[in-house]
Design an enzyme around this catalytic site. Structure first.
Site, mmCIF file in Angstrom:
data_model
loop_
_atom_site.group_PDB
_atom_site.id
_atom_site.type_symbol
_atom_site.label_atom_id
_atom_site.label_comp_id
_atom_site.label_asym_id
_atom_site.label_seq_id
_atom_site.Cartn_x
_atom_site.Cartn_y
_atom_site.Cartn_z
ATOM 1 N N GLY A 12 0.766 -1.242 0.000
ATOM 2 C CA GLY A 12 0.000 0.000 0.000
ATOM 3 C C GLY A 12 0.795 1.288 0.000
ATOM 4 O O GLY A 12 0.196 2.361 -0.108
ATOM 5 N N TYR B 97 -0.099 -2.015 -12.060
ATOM 6 C CA TYR B 97 -1.501 -1.988 -12.464
ATOM 7 C C TYR B 97 -1.652 -1.366 -13.858
ATOM 8 O O TYR B 97 -2.614 -0.668 -14.138
ATOM 9 C CB TYR B 97 -2.359 -1.276 -11.387
ATOM 10 C CG TYR B 97 -2.101 -1.854 -10.009
ATOM 11 C CD1 TYR B 97 -2.585 -3.114 -9.679
ATOM 12 C CD2 TYR B 97 -1.315 -1.178 -9.066
ATOM 13 C CE1 TYR B 97 -2.307 -3.676 -8.437
ATOM 14 C CE2 TYR B 97 -1.039 -1.735 -7.827
ATOM 15 C CZ TYR B 97 -1.540 -2.982 -7.524
ATOM 16 O OH TYR B 97 -1.254 -3.546 -6.302
ATOM 17 N N GLU C 169 4.233 -6.434 1.714
ATOM 18 C CA GLU C 169 3.691 -6.860 0.409
ATOM 19 C C GLU C 169 3.541 -5.679 -0.542
ATOM 20 O O GLU C 169 2.445 -5.398 -1.029
ATOM 21 C CB GLU C 169 2.321 -7.530 0.620
ATOM 22 C CG GLU C 169 2.321 -8.704 1.571
ATOM 23 C CD GLU C 169 0.917 -9.143 1.986
ATOM 24 O OE1 GLU C 169 -0.070 -8.466 1.615
ATOM 25 O OE2 GLU C 169 0.811 -10.150 2.674
ATOM 26 N N CYS D 205 -14.104 3.502 -28.396
ATOM 27 C CA CYS D 205 -15.402 4.179 -28.464
ATOM 28 C C CYS D 205 -16.053 4.241 -27.090
ATOM 29 O O CYS D 205 -17.057 3.574 -26.823
ATOM 30 C CB CYS D 205 -16.279 3.468 -29.481
ATOM 31 S SG CYS D 205 -15.487 3.479 -31.097
ATOM 32 N N GLU D 206 -15.430 4.988 -26.214
ATOM 33 C CA GLU D 206 -15.918 5.211 -24.850
ATOM 34 C C GLU D 206 -15.432 6.592 -24.453
ATOM 35 O O GLU D 206 -14.244 6.910 -24.625
ATOM 36 C CB GLU D 206 -15.267 4.234 -23.855
ATOM 37 C CG GLU D 206 -15.611 2.783 -24.006
ATOM 38 C CD GLU D 206 -16.928 2.391 -23.364
ATOM 39 O OE1 GLU D 206 -17.529 3.225 -22.647
ATOM 40 O OE2 GLU D 206 -17.358 1.260 -23.614
ATOM 41 N N ARG E 273 2.878 -1.599 -5.925
ATOM 42 C CA ARG E 273 3.052 -0.301 -6.579
ATOM 43 C C ARG E 273 4.392 0.357 -6.228
ATOM 44 O O ARG E 273 5.054 0.907 -7.101
ATOM 45 C CB ARG E 273 1.911 0.608 -6.136
ATOM 46 C CG ARG E 273 1.786 1.897 -6.914
ATOM 47 C CD ARG E 273 0.740 2.795 -6.260
ATOM 48 N NE ARG E 273 -0.513 2.127 -5.974
ATOM 49 C CZ ARG E 273 -1.558 2.078 -6.798
ATOM 50 N NH1 ARG E 273 -1.501 2.690 -7.954
ATOM 51 N NH2 ARG E 273 -2.660 1.440 -6.466
ATOM 52 N N ARG F 24 -6.088 2.669 -15.742
ATOM 53 C CA ARG F 24 -6.142 3.385 -14.456
ATOM 54 C C ARG F 24 -6.851 4.735 -14.536
ATOM 55 O O ARG F 24 -7.686 5.035 -13.670
ATOM 56 C CB ARG F 24 -4.742 3.532 -13.859
ATOM 57 C CG ARG F 24 -4.076 2.176 -13.547
ATOM 58 C CD ARG F 24 -2.793 2.303 -12.740
ATOM 59 N NE ARG F 24 -3.066 2.841 -11.429
ATOM 60 C CZ ARG F 24 -2.871 4.099 -11.065
ATOM 61 N NH1 ARG F 24 -2.333 4.958 -11.909
ATOM 62 N NH2 ARG F 24 -3.186 4.503 -9.862
ATOM 63 N N TYR G 25 -9.876 4.503 -12.083
ATOM 64 C CA TYR G 25 -9.638 5.131 -10.777
ATOM 65 C C TYR G 25 -9.500 6.647 -10.869
ATOM 66 O O TYR G 25 -9.067 7.275 -9.902
ATOM 67 C CB TYR G 25 -8.326 4.633 -10.156
ATOM 68 C CG TYR G 25 -8.105 3.152 -10.075
ATOM 69 C CD1 TYR G 25 -8.856 2.363 -9.209
ATOM 70 C CD2 TYR G 25 -7.091 2.544 -10.811
ATOM 71 C CE1 TYR G 25 -8.603 1.002 -9.100
ATOM 72 C CE2 TYR G 25 -6.835 1.188 -10.705
ATOM 73 C CZ TYR G 25 -7.596 0.421 -9.846
ATOM 74 O OH TYR G 25 -7.340 -0.919 -9.738
HETATM 75 C C1 LIG Z 1 -2.906 -5.451 -3.857
HETATM 76 C C2 LIG Z 1 -2.355 -5.984 -2.606
HETATM 77 C C3 LIG Z 1 -1.082 -5.603 -2.183
HETATM 78 C C4 LIG Z 1 -0.236 -4.595 -2.908
HETATM 79 O O1 LIG Z 1 -0.727 -3.310 -2.854
HETATM 80 P P1 LIG Z 1 0.183 -2.104 -3.367
HETATM 81 O O2 LIG Z 1 -0.624 -0.904 -3.110
HETATM 82 O O3 LIG Z 1 0.432 -2.336 -4.815
HETATM 83 O O4 LIG Z 1 1.437 -2.122 -2.578
HETATM 84 C C5 LIG Z 1 -0.584 -6.205 -1.043
HETATM 85 N N1 LIG Z 1 -1.298 -7.108 -0.332
HETATM 86 C C6 LIG Z 1 -2.534 -7.486 -0.712
HETATM 87 C C7 LIG Z 1 -3.254 -8.487 0.092
HETATM 88 C C8 LIG Z 1 -3.106 -6.938 -1.848
HETATM 89 O O5 LIG Z 1 -4.326 -7.308 -2.211
#
Ligand SMILES: *Cc1c(COP(=O)(O)O)cnc(C)c1O
Length: 432
Positions: free
Chosen positions: A238, A385, A287, A356-357, A290, A326, A330
């Site tokens: 995240g 992404y 994890e 065509c959108e 991005r 994206r 988003y």
């Molecule tokens: C998507 C996701 C991530 C990665 O999120 P980022 O914002 O790309 O770092 C990590 N853990 C889980 C469970 C996810 O679904």
């Protein structure tokens, strides 16, 4: 930080000019910088070095085999969300024993496959899933390593489509129910409780929500360690990145001034979180997706037409929302810069694709140096992404992907052929 720079007025990825890649491989074209992937990985790794930790790259953000291999050589683990992604790790030479498997919809086949490859852990998202994993493990005479995903009910203060840690979201098990679920899981014969997991959302630009979530969940992890001997806490991914990039200004130090002010750096993240995590004595899993891949990739596209109507200027490019969804999905911002550095007067431009959108719009009324038919432009920060969400809407073939490392550049995914789009389709027998 990334390795895309103008050198003698031409945009380069490391030592390779983007123009030469576009000439050789055509457009639209994704270009990834190995060194940027490695630098980002190392930077995060260094910032959390006081912790016993494992970085599991969230490969849903970019699962190209060349990218995965680059990270596998850095001894990265992988956060996977399907059996297919685990197969990709193996195909890229990564280690399935360093894979965690997340996602709310794991099928029987996927669970069996993951068990057969001895993955590090299942990140379980519901009680029925726990029951199913136990049954399948029993059939295979295995013990399934499991972490339960806690939904800490913390607002990540990010876009609603990438918020995952509140009770409005489908993810994880409510904080209040966790103790009971672990007690139940502990009685299941074919489950081994290995960790606790959370992930509150993506593109977080402040440390506060992370801090709030860790403060809430750390005491729970400590209890679970004492009670069931869990060995890790995963704090998810995240970490946000900078999408507004001053590369266009040509200032080689741009990222230093901008980043210091606006962006959540791994150092800030670690300064806040390490003191909260260290006393647990648990292994910490991160994890990031991005953060590692986002700024390591660009999408190169060519201007097909410039359409000037009344007050508007539309630059219609050969990439479209099927290549990079994206902005449409988003409302996200991607910096758009000319591949040949330009001193042209900036003009308010809508850069749009040919689909065509109306949603097929990369930016609206953005001041960018006047561009003309045939010019190459690059959409920055498209490494996460980006290609992974590409599709073939309007029967447009998937773009090619190139990996650059220093002076080397190679196609790591061929451009799809148009006729391959309907591979596997046919008319029904009675139509013949
Ligand atoms: C998507 C996701 C991530 C990665 O999120 P980022 O914002 O790309 O770092 C990590 N853990 C889980 C469970 C996810 O679904």
């Amino acid at each position: 930080m990334h390795k895309f720079r103008y050198v003698r007025n031409q945009l380069h990825c490391e030592n390779i000019s983007i123009r030469s890649l576009a000439k050789k491989h055509g457009t639209p074209l994704y270009v990834y910088s190995s060194q940027t992937l490695i630098d980002n990985f190392n930077r995060l790794h260094k910032s959390v070095v006081p912790l016993d930790h494992l970085i599991c790259f969230a490969m849903k953000s970019n699962s190209n085999l060349g990218v995965i291999h680059t990270l596998a050589t850095m001894e990265s683990g992988f956060d996977t969300v399907s059996g297919g992604e685990i197969q990709r790790v193996i195909a890229a030479g990564g280690d399935p024993r360093k894979c965690v498997f997340a996602g709310v919809g794991k099928t029987e086949d996927e669970i069996s496959f993951a068990l057969s490859k001895n993955i590090y852990c299942f990140n379980v998202e519901s009680e029925p899933e726990l029951t199913r994993i136990n049954q399948i493990a029993n059939k295979l005479k295995k013990k399934a390593p499991v972490a339960i995903r806690v939904n800490p009910n913390v607002d990540a203060k990010t876009h609603k489509k990438i918020t995952t840690g509140t009770y409005e979201n489908k993810f994880g098990i409510a904080y209040e129910k966790i103790a009971a679920v672990y007690a139940r899981a502990n009685k299941l014969k074919n489950i081994k409780l290995r960790g606790l997991q959370m992930h509150i959302g993506s593109q977080l630009t402040q440390v506060k929500p992370f801090e709030e979530a860790v403060r809430k969940v750390a005491p729970m992890a400590a209890k679970l360690k004492t009670k069931y001997g869990i060995e890790f806490l995963s704090i998810g991914g995240g970490i946000g990145i900078m999408y507004e990039d001053a590369l266009a200004s040509g200032d080689p130090k741009w990222w230093k001034c901008k980043e210091a002010k606006n962006i959540l750096t791994p150092e800030k993240y670690a300064d806040t979180l390490v003191p909260l995590l260290k006393p647990l004595g648990l292994k910490v899993l991160l994890e990031p997706g991005r953060f590692i891949a986002g700024n390591a990739g660009i999408l190169v596209t060519r201007v097909e037409y410039v359409k000037r109507t009344g007050k508007k200027c539309f630059a219609i490019v050969d990439a479209a929302m099927n290549d990079l969804i994206r902005p449409a999905f988003y409302e996200s911002y991607h910096e758009i810069v000319p591949v040949k550095q330009s001193r042209n007067r900036p003009i308010a431009t809508d850069v749009v694709g040919g689909i065509c959108e109306t949603g097929d719009t990369f930016c609206k009324n953005r001041l960018i140096p006047r561009i003309e038919e045939g010019d190459l432009v690059a959409m920055l920060s498209a490494g996460a992404y980006g290609f992974v969400m590409a599709g073939t809407y309007n029967t447009r073939p998937l773009p090619a992907e190139v990996l650059v490392a220093g002076k080397n550049a190679a196609i790591v995914r061929k451009r799809q052929k148009v006729k391959d789009i309907w591979d596997g389709e046919s008319v029904a027998p009675w139509q013949r």
